[in-house]
Scaffold this motif. Sequence first.
Motif, short mmCIF file in Angstrom:
data_model
loop_
_atom_site.label_atom_id
_atom_site.label_comp_id
_atom_site.label_asym_id
_atom_site.label_seq_id
_atom_site.Cartn_x
_atom_site.Cartn_y
_atom_site.Cartn_z
N GLU A 196 42.26 43.68 44.26
CA GLU A 196 41.08 43.99 44.99
C GLU A 196 39.95 43.35 44.36
O GLU A 196 39.85 42.64 43.20
N PRO A 197 38.72 42.97 45.30
CA PRO A 197 37.82 41.99 45.05
C PRO A 197 36.72 42.51 44.02
O PRO A 197 36.53 43.90 44.19
N PHE A 198 36.32 42.00 43.22
CA PHE A 198 35.10 42.34 42.32
C PHE A 198 33.94 42.43 42.77
O PHE A 198 33.56 41.30 43.43
N ARG A 199 33.16 43.53 42.93
CA ARG A 199 31.85 43.37 43.60
C ARG A 199 30.73 43.90 42.61
O ARG A 199 31.00 44.63 41.63
N CYS A 200 29.62 43.09 42.98
CA CYS A 200 28.65 43.50 42.11
C CYS A 200 27.04 43.08 42.63
O CYS A 200 27.22 42.22 43.62
N LEU A 201 26.15 43.71 42.40
CA LEU A 201 24.63 43.20 42.91
C LEU A 201 23.85 42.92 41.70
O LEU A 201 23.44 43.61 40.76
#
Length: 346
Positions: free
Chosen positions: A285-290
Amino acid sequence: MDETVAEYIRRIVLRIPRDEIRTMLQEWGFLSEAQLQTINFHQIKDNISQEVVQLCEENCADIKQAAVLDIIYNHTYQNKKMWSVYQMNKAGEETEVFDLTDFKKKFKRRLQSALRNVTINFREYEDNAIWIRIAWGTPYTKPNQYKTSYAVYHSQTPYVFISASMLKSNVPLLCQALVVASNYHDIREMELRGHSLNSLKDIVFQRYSQNFQTYKPRPLPERTVEPESEDIRIIHENRNERERIQRVNWEVFGDGPQPKLEFVQYKLETMFKSDPEMNILDKKEPFRCLVKFSSPHLLESLKSLTPAGMADAPLSPLLTCIPQKARNYFKIKEKKGLLSESLVSP
């Protein structure tokens, strides 16, 4: 005068700083100069608002006049709102002569055909700016004058600036009316938002400093030191480095004031990299951050980083491309195995 109109006018006056009430009422032009002279502008604002309402009752004010006062207030204090930029597109390259009367007629007809209970007001300002105020109702309720939307359209340009509204579901209706009235084909929201309406205009109209072809390095003031106490080669190297930083910074930002933005936001979506034999990650699963950078004046803050020695020159293009790309929302994702910037809306 209707009680709801009287209360609405009273609340607008209460929002105006006391020292500016007289000036704003003069710009409104609904009350005569003789009537304004009867008002004591040195008393508390609540008493001033009551006197203004009484004079408006004498002049039989209605919601149209009250809406004009609201437009004047919001134009004066436009930075209190959050604005989003929209760009319209034509099917071809044809150009048409703009007719303001025809624009107003088409806009009202389109919006009122979709929603009967709606109040629409226009006011023209400098630079061909048309301020549009919309108070929304429902098929069964009157327009709510306290939940309005504002759109600022510059004729002869494809750009519209729309204020954030509590009634987001009505924004598509507003956009459709703008497209029809201005004879465009479609409209899209750009990834550019901020409180400073003039700065957003500077960015999309490219009115900020960007002349990078006439740069002439200017010597920086030097600190006086004794030649014996410091190696002359170090002094020369430091001076060259300062001049390089100044040159690079000028090439990126120019030497004029920067448009005022309060933030820039980056959304990252990438995959973890690991040895397949180690099998650390069962789910791919992709790693997501903001990441969000905020400042009262973001671009000026970025401009000052390298001269202050807080960052290496040049800064990352992801930070310096904001005005050129006319956006402060970015999405960074993987593309063909490489991490690259995507201009797809988040």
